[in-house]
Design a protein around this motif. Structure first.
Motif, PDB file in Angstrom:
ATOM      1  N   TYR A  28      -5.088   2.104  -5.074  1.00 31.58           N
ATOM      2  CA  TYR A  28      -5.076   3.472  -5.599  1.00 31.58           C
ATOM      3  C   TYR A  28      -4.010   4.306  -4.885  1.00 31.58           C
ATOM      4  O   TYR A  28      -3.336   5.138  -5.509  1.00 31.58           O
ATOM      5  CB  TYR A  28      -6.459   4.094  -5.394  1.00 31.58           C
ATOM      6  N   ALA A  29      -3.830   4.055  -3.593  1.00 31.64           N
ATOM      7  CA  ALA A  29      -2.853   4.814  -2.809  1.00 31.64           C
ATOM      8  C   ALA A  29      -1.423   4.347  -3.054  1.00 31.64           C
ATOM      9  O   ALA A  29      -0.474   5.031  -2.647  1.00 31.64           O
ATOM     10  CB  ALA A  29      -3.183   4.697  -1.326  1.00 31.64           C
ATOM     11  N   ARG A  48      -4.230   6.175   3.587  1.00 34.91           N
ATOM     12  CA  ARG A  48      -5.590   5.920   3.114  1.00 34.91           C
ATOM     13  C   ARG A  48      -6.430   7.191   3.122  1.00 34.91           C
ATOM     14  O   ARG A  48      -7.172   7.453   2.167  1.00 34.91           O
ATOM     15  CB  ARG A  48      -6.242   4.852   4.007  1.00 34.91           C
ATOM     16  N   SER A  86      -5.374  10.249   2.870  1.00 33.69           N
ATOM     17  CA  SER A  86      -4.897  11.117   1.788  1.00 33.69           C
ATOM     18  C   SER A  86      -5.380  10.610   0.431  1.00 33.69           C
ATOM     19  O   SER A  86      -5.852  11.379  -0.414  1.00 33.69           O
ATOM     20  CB  SER A  86      -3.371  11.176   1.823  1.00 33.69           C
ATOM     21  N   ALA A  87      -5.278   9.280   0.226  1.00 28.95           N
ATOM     22  CA  ALA A  87      -5.717   8.702  -1.040  1.00 28.95           C
ATOM     23  C   ALA A  87      -7.224   8.829  -1.201  1.00 28.95           C
ATOM     24  O   ALA A  87      -7.726   9.005  -2.320  1.00 28.95           O
ATOM     25  CB  ALA A  87      -5.299   7.239  -1.122  1.00 28.95           C
ATOM     26  N   LEU A 134      -9.030  10.243  -4.383  1.00 33.30           N
ATOM     27  CA  LEU A 134      -9.974   9.413  -5.138  1.00 33.30           C
ATOM     28  C   LEU A 134     -11.333  10.092  -5.233  1.00 33.30           C
ATOM     29  O   LEU A 134     -11.970  10.090  -6.298  1.00 33.30           O
ATOM     30  CB  LEU A 134     -10.115   8.043  -4.472  1.00 33.30           C
TER      31      LEU A 134
END
Length: 549
Positions: free
Chosen positions: A149-150, A366, A368-369, A373
């Motif tokens: 996702y990141a 991670r 930040s993602a 998410l």
């Protein structure tokens, strides 16, 4: 993409051939009609662990064949290559189960193990449901999902590379430390042996020379008298004098012999020359036999010292010189060991710093993602009537490794103030289904090569919530393939392709079959799902409204 599924003599299916399409495929039917049997059969051919007894009663064996389409770049190609199996654009899996329980599998007509099947299945099918322990419910895969996702692929490569370099540097340091410890344990032996060898300084070939000299000196007293007597007989008072007199007498009378003495005189001249050479050789031997008795003692002492050192170090006497150099080299490494050890430690420190920086950068990505998410999942939960629920991607420190220093777990709380926990521990059946769907919608894109299967993920929801579930499943199916087993008319209405699973009783035998539905048949099936066994005009109207929405 799953193109076809052929099932023979499995549970209550005698023969079933299904052809699947891209997009959203819905499987509907009454409870107990056999929808789960289709998934059991698919799981069987994929090597998943499931029911122990799958063969239809009375049949000798059951068989499932699954046909997949593999585009270029599909990860299944790598699995096939590693297993030494034939590849191509088409992948055919076949697995047979005998009534006695023996299982045999083929991939593109080549025998293979269940382990290979399971490895392939990881790239082909993704199953989601309330008992999903292979996909989103498995915490071991959450970190990889967050990384995808990141978009952290490049940073992951950097972390793995740094980890590999650090591991290599640590191994080199450990090897250096071990070698130095070994050498330090024998340092006293090395220094003593090198000093002893340097003091003696044996040379290649010296052993043979000393042995020959010793033997000659030992026999000198016995042979010298004989050699001296022989030398005297060859001299002027012996053979040389007699031959010289003979030549002088013959030369005095040769003029009166009519030339008959010329050849004898010449022969005697040659003999005198040979005799002189013999005298020189015997004289040289006599000089060699003249030795100081102390020289014999010295020769023996050195010869015995060389041979003693050779036995001590278990090498040939002629190899002592090269062996001494080997010991000198080891001693030099020991003397230079501290500097080498310092260099190795500096390499480890540098590799550690590189890894720490790469892992820290990945951790920042991670975190930040994770925030993004969490926000995306929360936005998806609102239309699913779970606006009060909380979803959180928890990132905690973990032991350093090739994937960094973070552990990732998706947690939920169904109500504000309620404790958070793992998805499958906190949410109820219906809530869990919606959490999984919302999460999968947000994570879509990383699994476009796989066929996604949702097993009754709409259980416990209806109305607008079920419609929201159907819309999200249809969105997931765009550009890919989704199979959904559903009891929800709202979900079924969103499918591009629809099958009905039906159970029939003929005589004393119960069989399950799957029927592809045309447009008119779909209206009746969705009306049945709306109204039950009795299909009314109102139910058909509601079905048409769902299909047209």
């Amino acid at each position: 993409m799953l193109r076809a599924l052929d099932i023979r003599d499995m549970l209550i299916i005698d023969r079933l051939e299904l052809t699947f399409q891209p997009g959203l495929n819905a499987l509907t039917g009454e409870t107990g009609a056999g929808k789960s049997i289709l998934l059991d059969s698919l799981g069987f051919v994929l090597g998943w662990r499931g029911r122990a007894e799958l063969v239809r009663q009375g049949a000798a064996q059951g068989e499932v064949v699954a046909e997949f389409e593999l585009p270029e770049g599909h990860p299944a190609h790598a699995v096939l290559a590693e297993a030494g199996l034939p590849g191509g654009e088409e992948l055919i899996l076949r697995r047979v189960n005998t009534a006695e329980g023996r299982k045999t599998a083929w991939v593109n007509d080549r025998r293979c193990s269940g382990e290979v099947l399971r490895a392939l299945s990881e790239t082909l099918i993704e199953l989601h449901g309330q008992h999903d322990d292979r996909g989103l419910l498995n915490p071991r895969g959450h970190r990889a999902m967050l990384d995808s996702y990141a978009g952290a692929g490049d940073q992951l490569v950097a972390v793995r590379s740094a980890w590999g370099q650090m591991s290599t540097a640590r191994k080199a340091l450990a090897a250096t430390v071990a070698a130095l410890e070994t050498m330090r344990a024998e340092e006293e032996f090395l220094r003593h042996s090198v000093a002893e060898l340097d003091q003696l300084d044996p040379q290649p070939g010296e052993d043979a020379d000393l042995d020959a000299r010793r033997r000659m000196m030992q026999g000198a007293e016995r042979i010298r008298d004989d050699v001296a007597r022989a030398f005297a007989l060859l001299g002027g008072d012996g053979a040389e004098g007699a031959m010289a007199d003979a030549v002088r007498w013959l030369e005095g009378v040769s003029d009166n012999a009519g030339g008959q003495l010329e050849q004898p005189i010449a022969a005697l001249g040659r003999a005198l020359i040979e005799l002189g050479e013999a005298q020189d050789g015997v004289n040289t031997c006599l000089q060699a036999l003249d030795f100081n008795p102390a020289e014999l003692e010295q020769t023996e002492e050195r010869l015995f010292a060389i041979r003693a050192l050779a036995r001590k170090h278990d090498v040939a006497p002629d190899d002592l010189s090269s062996f001494a150099q080997t010991l000198r080299d080891r001693l030099s490494k020991l003397d230079a060991g501290d500097a080498d050890l310092s260099d190795k430690r500096a390499s480890v420190d540098a590799a550690q710093a590189t890894y720490d920086n790469a892992a820290a950068a990945l951790s920042i990505m991670r975190h930040s993602a994770a925030k993004a998410l969490d926000s995306a999942v929360m936005a998806e939960l609102a239309p699913l009537k779970m606006e009060r629920a909380l979803f959180r991607s928890e990132i905690t420190p973990s032991d350093p490794g090739p994937e960094g220093t973070d552990a990732v777990a998706f947690t939920v709380a169904t109500n504000p103030g309620a404790p958070s926990g793992p998805l499958n521990k906190i949410a109820s059946g219906g809530e869990l289904s919606r959490f999984l769907l919302a999460l999968k919608v947000c994570l879509t894109g990383d699994d476009s090569a796989r066929t996604m299967i949702f097993d009754e993920i709409d259980r416990g929801v209806g109305g607008a919530t079920a419609d929201a579930v159907g819309r999200r499943l249809a969105a997931l199916a765009q550009g890919g393939q989704v199979l959904v087993v559903t009891h929800s008319p709202q979900v079924a209405a969103r499918a591009a392709h629809h099958w009905r699973v039906k159970k029939q009783v003929t005589g004393d035998q119960t069989l399950s079959t799957v029927i592809p539905l045309a447009d008119l048949d779909r209206v009746d099936e969705i009306a049945r799902m709306v109204a039950g066994d009795t299909i009314t005009d109102e139910a058909r109207a509601a079905a048409r409204a769902l299909l047209d929405a």
